[in-house]
Design a protein around this motif. Structure first.
Motif, PDB file in Angstrom:
ATOM      1  N   UNK A 287      85.375  19.481  19.065  1.00 52.18           N
ATOM      2  CA  UNK A 287      84.008  18.875  18.788  1.00 52.18           C
ATOM      3  C   UNK A 287      84.447  17.342  18.128  1.00 52.18           C
ATOM      4  N   UNK A 288      85.229  17.420  17.302  1.00 50.90           N
ATOM      5  CA  UNK A 288      85.501  16.325  16.229  1.00 50.90           C
ATOM      6  C   UNK A 288      86.224  15.498  17.125  1.00 50.90           C
ATOM      7  N   UNK A 289      87.165  15.795  18.148  1.00 54.05           N
ATOM      8  CA  UNK A 289      87.932  15.045  18.925  1.00 54.05           C
ATOM      9  C   UNK A 289      87.395  14.681  20.222  1.00 54.05           C
ATOM     10  N   UNK A 290      86.206  14.993  20.394  1.00 53.20           N
ATOM     11  CA  UNK A 290      85.759  14.966  22.001  1.00 53.20           C
ATOM     12  C   UNK A 290      85.686  13.500  22.264  1.00 53.20           C
ATOM     13  N   UNK A 291      85.252  12.756  21.604  1.00 50.09           N
ATOM     14  CA  UNK A 291      84.684  11.365  21.956  1.00 50.09           C
ATOM     15  C   UNK A 291      85.413  10.301  21.011  1.00 50.09           C
ATOM     16  N   UNK A 292      85.312   9.024  21.560  1.00 47.67           N
ATOM     17  CA  UNK A 292      85.753   7.884  20.701  1.00 47.67           C
ATOM     18  C   UNK A 292      87.094   7.721  20.336  1.00 47.67           C
ATOM     19  N   UNK A 293      88.083   8.607  20.658  1.00 49.00           N
ATOM     20  CA  UNK A 293      89.535   8.450  20.277  1.00 49.00           C
ATOM     21  C   UNK A 293      90.251   8.431  21.574  1.00 49.00           C
ATOM     22  N   UNK A 294      91.464   7.690  21.374  1.00 52.99           N
ATOM     23  CA  UNK A 294      92.400   7.617  22.489  1.00 52.99           C
ATOM     24  C   UNK A 294      93.662   8.288  22.299  1.00 52.99           C
TER      25      UNK A 294
ATOM     26  N   UNK B  54      96.151   8.726  24.549  1.00 52.56           N
ATOM     27  CA  UNK B  54      97.000   8.713  25.978  1.00 52.56           C
ATOM     28  C   UNK B  54      98.567   8.679  25.429  1.00 52.56           C
ATOM     29  N   UNK B  55      98.961   8.954  24.269  1.00 55.21           N
ATOM     30  CA  UNK B  55     100.264   9.207  24.044  1.00 55.21           C
ATOM     31  C   UNK B  55     100.599  10.656  24.442  1.00 55.21           C
ATOM     32  N   UNK B  56      99.652  11.581  24.637  1.00 58.58           N
ATOM     33  CA  UNK B  56     100.072  12.743  24.991  1.00 58.58           C
ATOM     34  C   UNK B  56      99.628  12.893  26.630  1.00 58.58           C
ATOM     35  N   UNK B  57     100.421  13.914  27.277  1.00 58.44           N
ATOM     36  CA  UNK B  57     100.160  14.127  28.749  1.00 58.44           C
ATOM     37  C   UNK B  57      99.761  15.609  29.045  1.00 58.44           C
ATOM     38  N   UNK B  58      99.811  16.473  28.018  1.00 58.35           N
ATOM     39  CA  UNK B  58      99.433  17.972  28.228  1.00 58.35           C
ATOM     40  C   UNK B  58      98.203  18.315  27.201  1.00 58.35           C
TER      41      UNK B  58
ATOM     42  N   UNK C  56      84.237  19.939  27.488  1.00 62.93           N
ATOM     43  CA  UNK C  56      85.657  19.962  27.987  1.00 62.93           C
ATOM     44  C   UNK C  56      86.172  18.659  28.669  1.00 62.93           C
ATOM     45  N   UNK C  57      85.117  18.053  29.382  1.00 67.10           N
ATOM     46  CA  UNK C  57      85.621  16.838  30.073  1.00 67.10           C
ATOM     47  C   UNK C  57      85.944  15.695  29.120  1.00 67.10           C
ATOM     48  N   UNK C  58      85.053  15.524  28.392  1.00 63.80           N
ATOM     49  CA  UNK C  58      85.223  14.554  27.255  1.00 63.80           C
ATOM     50  C   UNK C  58      86.646  14.698  26.682  1.00 63.80           C
ATOM     51  N   UNK C  59      86.926  16.067  26.178  1.00 66.16           N
ATOM     52  CA  UNK C  59      88.298  16.160  25.532  1.00 66.16           C
ATOM     53  C   UNK C  59      89.447  15.751  26.316  1.00 66.16           C
ATOM     54  N   UNK C  60      89.389  16.150  27.704  1.00 64.39           N
ATOM     55  CA  UNK C  60      90.368  16.212  28.596  1.00 64.39           C
ATOM     56  C   UNK C  60      90.841  14.636  28.649  1.00 64.39           C
ATOM     57  N   UNK C  61      89.529  13.839  28.646  1.00 59.19           N
ATOM     58  CA  UNK C  61      89.583  12.070  28.956  1.00 59.19           C
ATOM     59  C   UNK C  61      89.793  11.746  27.835  1.00 59.19           C
ATOM     60  N   UNK C  62      90.116  12.212  26.801  1.00 59.16           N
ATOM     61  CA  UNK C  62      90.868  11.447  25.584  1.00 59.16           C
ATOM     62  C   UNK C  62      92.300  11.272  25.825  1.00 59.16           C
ATOM     63  N   UNK C  63      92.592  12.130  26.682  1.00 61.23           N
ATOM     64  CA  UNK C  63      94.116  11.846  27.220  1.00 61.23           C
ATOM     65  C   UNK C  63      94.233  11.260  28.834  1.00 61.23           C
ATOM     66  N   UNK C  64      93.500  11.489  29.673  1.00 63.87           N
ATOM     67  CA  UNK C  64      93.498  11.011  30.965  1.00 63.87           C
ATOM     68  C   UNK C  64      92.472  10.003  30.974  1.00 63.87           C
ATOM     69  N   UNK C  65      93.035   8.713  30.639  1.00 71.56           N
ATOM     70  CA  UNK C  65      92.347   7.299  30.702  1.00 71.56           C
ATOM     71  C   UNK C  65      93.154   6.180  30.887  1.00 71.56           C
ATOM     72  N   UNK C  66      92.353   4.859  30.973  1.00 67.13           N
ATOM     73  CA  UNK C  66      93.236   3.712  31.331  1.00 67.13           C
ATOM     74  C   UNK C  66      94.127   3.686  30.051  1.00 67.13           C
ATOM     75  N   UNK C  67      95.425   3.527  30.349  1.00 70.79           N
ATOM     76  CA  UNK C  67      96.611   3.290  29.426  1.00 70.79           C
ATOM     77  C   UNK C  67      97.480   4.553  29.409  1.00 70.79           C
TER      78      UNK C  67
END
Length: 850
Positions: free
Chosen positions: A757-764, A766-770, A783-794
């Motif tokens: 919950x603390x990391x689900x939105x508003x952060x990037x 993309x340094x990770x890929x797993x 869950x989708x929001x959490x995944x998309x901290x990693x899978x996003x532009x960049x």
């Protein structure tokens, strides 16, 4: 850009009030459908004091008005344009208001007859009362004791009243109207092209989908078309849905729902829209920047002193005009504190310095309207606005904003929460709702968005219930068709698989089915057998809501066993009987257990505001609320628990025991323990990734903060360098963790242990890929929001997401409920599809495998 250098510091209250993606505990009663108890005949009074008019036999909106200074029970009556017509007469409002405030009923109104030309003072109105079946007797008793006549289905008069005829007559026509609107939208799809941002302000090239999004946003803001469902006729304008007629042209609906998938660059697209405010758009769609100050003019003091020496009457007039223009084009952006960093980064990295001036209206903030008018952008939080709900002198309320943007707008999904009311009350010419997950739990999530957008008549709850919500709750496919038509008229939704084909690496989601160990299986099976007996007994005697906290604790403990036995207290592993919460008024031990329950899981929300509870209060009937929420409910209600309807007073409210109110960080890390089956499986997966590529970075998400602490030691022993990100950290500390994780170096951290919950939105990230999800969440959108901290532009690498699911357990059944919720969210944007109801008793049976 005039912003402070440091990120804002969040205190725990603000964090709790601003969950990035609030998800409900599985309260079977909170979302079950309502049924009509009956209706009463009341008068709408005070017609002579208001401009709203009724033009025929039509529905009216009945809006609770608890802050009315003349009558705390007031119920405002509005027409289909949301213009006030009058009030429900006091003797009726005094009975209805407490029932509404206690969440026992919702009401709808119909004026059954065409009003007489000289109806100066009052109009008859049929008020239809809806409630959950289990609340029928309570509602009927309230009317019986008041002397009002509630006409129910058992009465001979019920079917003969004209209001019922009106409702039946409209049903067939309504769906034809929605169909025509949907066809009209479909014909116009794809007409708008791409639009370039002003190059002198926006320093980067936009992707094609961002340029198309900018074009859609700009044309919606500047269109002079009639709002949806309105037609122009010879004698004026008519709303074909409500039959409301007027000779005055309705204002265009300038705004809507920007619902692109997370990670598609909505923030930069919106900044490009704001930048266009400083440009003159030519006939061919090109923009010419006007009135942009150069870098030397960033300092307002130097600029003021320099201009003061050479002012003339003409320049004073020019400056006055410029001030008016800047004031008229101000944008208010409302977002969670964690999203501040995203807006600041985008402003700093992608816009010309000094081109767009921003102010943080947060923490210690100005109360001077003229100070705010110096800025193009004002950034604030939902909790800040919520705290100013009753402050009429708040400067944000005195400004008519050119544009208001609600970022992560799903936060206001509960229309009765203070922050939802606060944003809806603000004045603006253009209103935008921005969220990749507009529907998280059910179609009712959209109502508060409609209220903010002022999309009449859907901004009035009674219309929303009648035309959309009730048909959907009853499983009527027409309800979903209407919802789809509505979303098509006001929203833009693109998904990553279509918008960024060839530009963003793929994302693969796999499930890792984990076999529980012999010890884990024995404990789990014993607990589940006991849990089934508990829940089956509650269902059979109709006491599910009375035992809300018991069911919550049972489900939580089963989930914990699936992840790590150390998460579940030893006494609970022996027997669940100690967690049978019935009456906590004289049982401090039960109060303590309830607080431990709250600390153990992130997914518990206050049943009133649907956000994690702040300043926790536990009732004598063992239910947990925010102090503000339950106090407000008791002050404006018939003094019953909103969940179980048990009589409550202030003396029945308890604060958590002090020893359980300490900072979790003070307790220190948990003692070393044997690896759970899930943790052992996680270590194998992480080691396999490291063997494949030592530089691969991973994010491990969990809802249990204690698990993040338990993971640190075995990961360190396996040679992984880790960082932790959770809700106990300030925004500044989180930003430092994210920055450190993003740095690529040989001895740098490769695993981030993150609270979901603390990391689900508003952060990037993309340094990770797993990405590893240690347990399934109630709400698939989280869950989708959490995944998309990693899978996003960049993101440059292919992203792999692994869901850790314990076989033959409650984990698998939560996934089934996730799929049902996900289906509704997806179908809302499609043309065809069937509907699934929100969580109900059938879902509880599925969850407990009954």
């Amino acid at each position: 850009m005039n912003v402070v250098d440091r990120l804002p510091v969040e205190d725990e209250d603000q964090l709790s009030q601003q969950p990035p993606s609030p998800s409900p505990s599985p309260s079977p009663s909170s979302q079950s459908e309502t049924h009509m108890v009956g209706f009463i005949i009341a008068n709408i009074v005070g017609l002579q004091y208001y401009s709203g008019r009724i033009t025929g036999r039509e529905m009216v909106g009945l809006v609770r008005e608890p802050l009315n200074r003349f009558d705390p029970n007031a119920i405002r009556v509005v027409n289909t344009r949301a213009i006030q017509v009058g009030h429900i007469e006091k003797k009726v409002a005094s009975v209805l208001a407490p029932l509404i405030d206690s969440n026992l009923v919702h009401i709808e109104g119909i004026v059954p007859n065409t009003p007489k030309a000289r109806a100066h003072y009052k109009l008859p109105c049929h008020v239809h009362v809806f409630a959950k079946i289990e609340a029928f007797e309570t509602v009927k008793l309230a009317f019986l004791g008041s002397g009002l006549c509630l006409i129910s289905r058992n009465d001979a008069l019920f079917s003969s009243f004209e209001s019922m005829v009106v409702k039946e007559m409209k049903k067939g026509d309504v769906d034809e109207i929605f169909k025509l609107v949907d066809e009209n939208v479909s014909r116009n799809v794809g007409v708008l092209g791409a639009m370039e941002p002003p190059k002198d302000l926006i320093l980067v090239d936009l992707f094609k989908h961002q340029k198309e999004g900018l074009s859609w946003l700009y044309h919606r803001e500047n269109s002079d078309e009639l709002p949806p469902f309105w037609e122009e006729r010879d004698d004026g304008f008519v709303n074909v849905l409500t039959n409301y007629e007027t000779d005055k042209r309705p204002e265009p609906l300038r705004g809507g729902i920007f619902a692109d998938d997370m990670g598609l660059g909505k923030t930069l697209t919106l900044l490009s829209l704001i930048a266009l405010d400083k440009c003159k758009i030519s006939n061919d769609g090109r923009s010419e920047v006007m009135g942009i100050e150069d870098d030397e003019s960033v300092s307002r003091t130097k600029t003021f002193n320099r201009r003061k020496r050479r002012k003339t009457d003409d320049t004073l007039l020019d400056e006055k005009k410029k001030k008016e223009r800047v004031g008229a084009k101000m944008t208010l952006i409302v977002c969670p504190p964690s999203v501040f960093s995203t807006w600041i980064t985008q402003l700093t990295d992608h816009t010309k310095r000094g081109g767009l001036k921003a102010y943080m209206y947060y923490g210690e903030r100005t109360q001077d309207v003229s100070e705010l008018q110096k800025y193009d952008i004002v950034l604030t939080t939902y909790s800040t606005l919520g705290s100013e709900l009753r402050n009429s002198n708040a400067p944000v309320k005195k400004i008519e904003w050119w544009r208001i943007i609600l970022d992560e707008a799903h936060i206001i999904k509960n229309d009765r929460a203070c922050q939802s009311e606060a944003v809806s009350m603000l004045n603006a010419k253009r209103r935008w709702v921005v969220t990749g997950t507009p529907i998280q739990n059910g179609s009712m999530d959209l109502f508060s968005l409609m209220a903010f957008l002022r999309f009449d008549p859907f901004s009035i709850k009674s219309y929303w219930y009648n035309l959309v919500q009730r048909p959907i709750a009853q499983g009527n496919v027409k309800g979903l068709s209407r919802l789809q038509a509505l979303m098509a008229t006001i929203s833009l939704r693109r998904t990553k698989d279509k918008a960024l084909v060839g530009l963003l690496p793929s994302k693969t989601v796999i499930t890792c089915n984990v076999e529980l160990s012999v010890d884990e299986r024995n404990v789990y099976d014993r607990m589940e057998t006991e849990a089934k007996a508990f829940v089956e007994r509650f269902i059979s005697v109709g006491s599910v809501t009375h035992n809300y906290s018991t069911i919550l604790s049972i489900i939580l403990r089963l989930r914990q066993i699936c992840t790590h036995m150390e998460l579940c207290p030893v006494d609970v592993r022996s027997s669940l009987s100690s967690y049978n919460f019935e009456d906590a008024s004289n049982n401090p031990a039960l109060l303590q257990k309830l607080v431990v329950l709250l600390q153990d899981g992130e997914d518990f929300d206050c049943p009133i505001c649907l956000s994690p509870p702040t300043k926790i209060v536990i009732t004598s009937c063992a239910h947990i609320f925010c102090q503000t929420c339950i106090t407000r409910a008791l002050n404006h209600s018939i003094s019953v628990c909103p969940l179980c309807r048990r009589r409550l007073s202030q003396s029945d409210l308890f604060s958590p025991p002090p020893e359980y109110a300490t900072d979790p960080d003070q307790t220190g890390p948990p003692s070393p323990s044997q690896l759970s089956s899930k943790v052992a499986a996680l270590l194998k997966l992480l080691e396999a990734s490291r063997n494949e590529n030592p530089s691969i970075k991973s994010v491990v998400f969990s809802q249990f903060r204690k698990l993040l602490l338990l993971l640190e030691e075995p990961l360190k022993a396996a040679g992984f360098k880790t960082l932790r990100l959770d809700g106990t950290m300030t925004a500044k500390r989180r930003a430092n963790v994210i920055k450190e994780f993003g740095v690529s170096k040989a001895d740098g951290p490769t695993v981030l242990l993150a609270s979901l919950k603390a990391s689900g939105t508003g952060i990037n990230l993309t340094a990770a890929s797993r990405v590893y999800l240690m347990e399934p969440w109630w709400n698939p959108a989280v869950e989708e929001q959490a995944m998309d901290r990693v899978h996003r532009i960049g993101q440059k690498e292919e992203v792999k997401v692994v869901k850790m699911i314990a076989k033959d357990s409650i984990d698998e059944r939560i996934v089934l409920l996730q799929e049902q919720k996900q289906k509704l969210a997806e179908e809302a944007f499609r043309k065809k599809g069937k509907e699934k109801r929100d969580i109900n008793l059938a879902d509880l049976r599925t969850l407990m495998s009954l």
